[in-house]
Scaffold this active site. Structure first.
Site, PDB file in Angstrom:
ATOM      1  N   GLN A 118      65.907 -36.548   7.773  1.00 11.55           N
ATOM      2  CA  GLN A 118      65.269 -35.934   6.600  1.00 11.55           C
ATOM      3  C   GLN A 118      64.472 -34.675   6.991  1.00 11.55           C
ATOM      4  OE1 GLN A 118      65.220 -39.199   7.344  1.00 11.55           O
ATOM      5  NE2 GLN A 118      65.023 -40.484   5.553  1.00 11.55           N
ATOM      6  N   ASP A 126      54.516 -43.247   1.068  1.00 19.06           N
ATOM      7  CA  ASP A 126      55.270 -44.076   0.112  1.00 19.06           C
ATOM      8  C   ASP A 126      54.331 -45.010  -0.615  1.00 19.06           C
ATOM      9  OD1 ASP A 126      58.350 -43.641   0.584  1.00 19.06           O
ATOM     10  OD2 ASP A 126      57.261 -43.343   2.443  1.00 19.06           O
ATOM     11  N   ASN A 165      54.148 -44.897   5.441  1.00 21.50           N
ATOM     12  CA  ASN A 165      55.029 -43.720   5.392  1.00 21.50           C
ATOM     13  C   ASN A 165      56.143 -43.903   6.428  1.00 21.50           C
ATOM     14  OD1 ASN A 165      55.609 -41.105   4.213  1.00 21.50           O
ATOM     15  ND2 ASN A 165      55.055 -40.214   6.175  1.00 21.50           N
ATOM     16  N   LYS A 166      57.030 -42.934   6.462  1.00 17.60           N
ATOM     17  CA  LYS A 166      58.206 -42.980   7.346  1.00 17.60           C
ATOM     18  C   LYS A 166      57.859 -43.449   8.748  1.00 17.60           C
ATOM     19  CE  LYS A 166      61.616 -42.233   6.551  1.00 17.60           C
ATOM     20  NZ  LYS A 166      62.566 -43.327   6.202  1.00 17.60           N
TER      21      LYS A 166
HETATM   22  C1  RUB Z   1      60.481 -40.498   2.790  1.00 15.23           C
HETATM   23  C2  RUB Z   1      59.061 -40.499   3.220  1.00 15.23           C
HETATM   24  C3  RUB Z   1      58.112 -39.558   2.505  1.00 15.23           C
HETATM   25  C4  RUB Z   1      57.422 -40.298   1.357  1.00 15.23           C
HETATM   26  C5  RUB Z   1      56.680 -39.346   0.431  1.00 15.23           C
HETATM   27  O1  RUB Z   1      61.246 -41.574   3.310  1.00 15.23           O
HETATM   28  O2  RUB Z   1      58.637 -41.256   4.060  1.00 15.23           O
HETATM   29  O3  RUB Z   1      57.129 -39.075   3.362  1.00 15.23           O
HETATM   30  O4  RUB Z   1      58.379 -40.990   0.572  1.00 15.23           O
HETATM   31  O5  RUB Z   1      57.597 -38.505  -0.193  1.00 15.23           O
HETATM   32  P1  RUB Z   1      62.783 -41.788   2.857  1.00 15.23           P
HETATM   33  P2  RUB Z   1      57.307 -37.724  -1.567  1.00 15.23           P
HETATM   34  O6  RUB Z   1      63.516 -40.529   3.200  1.00 15.23           O
HETATM   35  O7  RUB Z   1      63.246 -42.977   3.611  1.00 15.23           O
HETATM   36  O8  RUB Z   1      62.772 -42.026   1.363  1.00 15.23           O
HETATM   37  O9  RUB Z   1      56.178 -36.791  -1.289  1.00 15.23           O
HETATM   38  O10 RUB Z   1      58.600 -37.007  -1.799  1.00 15.23           O
HETATM   39  O11 RUB Z   1      56.970 -38.716  -2.622  1.00 15.23           O
END
Ligand code: RUB
Length: 269
Positions: A129, A175, A184-185
């Site tokens: 990502q 998340d 988070n990730k």
């Molecule tokens: C994505 C991830 C992002 C959070 C926040 O993990 O960890 O840091 O979801 O994202 P994955 P946002 O790729 O496994 O979904 O700011 O877009 O809500």
């Protein structure tokens, strides 16, 4: 027709074609609007178990109009952008990990408003990502340097003066925002510990709708993402997320502004 569109969105969420808490919540909201039933909610929730924002949005969708819920995302983001603009100083080197829309949008906003800074980021195996982040920022004219995940210490250690490569601020998305810390990730915990050890300000940038007092499970993803057709007798672990305790968090930026994590939790409870 609606069923086909619903299934496609569900599949894209499951396969991380739609990723990040905010995008997942928005997509789930739209999918629910196509087939607004209890079983849609159950199905959507099961796709990414570590996503309290999706849960909240789906609960609201049973009570409130679609448009009213949708407006929250941009309104929260606009307020986050303004706080991040104040936090970024010229010549900053900002480190981030994975892809967060809340973080990316805020960085792009700061760039558009004249801030001069660069970004270091990590590729974020196994699904890379970090490339999405790098591409979005590059298109907005922000200088990006990407590191392999295992070079994370090199990217943020102050002592690494030889190459003069180190970040002076860290922005991570989230998340889940919990009373005792964030989720988070995977890799975020290591970043947090490094930031703490090297006294680098570590900020969480997230919409407050990610807050929950419920227990949030950590999603375990397919082992094939790590090693496709691996020999049978090798055990592989592929947790998608991890918990980061609040003691590592210098501050959190939400639509309520920049504040200490404790203060944010008090506001939410
Ligand atoms: C994505 C991830 C992002 C959070 C926040 O993990 O960890 O840091 O979801 O994202 P994955 P946002 O790729 O496994 O979904 O700011 O877009 O809500």
């Amino acid at each position: 027709m609606s069923k086909k569109r619903f299934d496609k969105i569900a599949d894209d969420i499951k396969k991380i074609k739609i990723q990040g808490a905010r995008n997942i919540a928005k997509a789930a909201l739209f999918a629910y609007s196509l087939i607004p039933t209890k079983s849609s909610i159950q199905k959507l929730k099961s796709l990414r178990p570590t996503e309290p924002m999706m849960e909240k949005v789906l609960e609201l969708a049973e009570k409130k109009p679609y448009q009213e819920i949708l407006e929250h995302f941009d309104s929260a983001q606009n307020k986050i952008n303004i706080s991040i603009l104040k936090l970024i100083k010229n010549n900053d080197v900002i480190f981030t990990h994975c892809h967060s829309t809340n973080v990316s949008n805020a960085l792009i906003y700061a760039k558009k408003h004249g801030k001069k800074f660069q970004v270091y980021n990590t590729e974020t195996r196994p699904l890379f990502q970090g490339r999405k982040t790098a591409n979005e920022l590059r298109k907005a004219g922000i200088k990006v340097t990407m590191f392999v995940d295992s070079a994370v210490a090199l990217a943020i250690e102050k002592e690494n003066k030889r190459d003069k490569i180190y970040a002076n601020k860290i922005f991570l998305g989230a998340d889940a925002l919990l009373p005792k810390g964030i989720i988070n990730k995977i890799g975020s915990g290591l970043v947090a510990e490094l930031a703490h050890n090297h006294k680098i300000p570590f900020y969480i940038v997230a919409d407050s709708w990610k807050f929950t007092k419920k227990k949030v499970p950590i999603e375990q993803r397919s082992l094939n993402e790590v090693w496709n057709k691996a020999p049978k007798n090798i055990k592989i672990k592929n947790p998608s997320f991890e918990f980061v305790p609040k003691k590592y968090i210098s501050g959190i930026v939400t639509e309520f502004g920049l504040m200490k994590y404790e203060k944010f939790v008090r506001k939410m409870t």
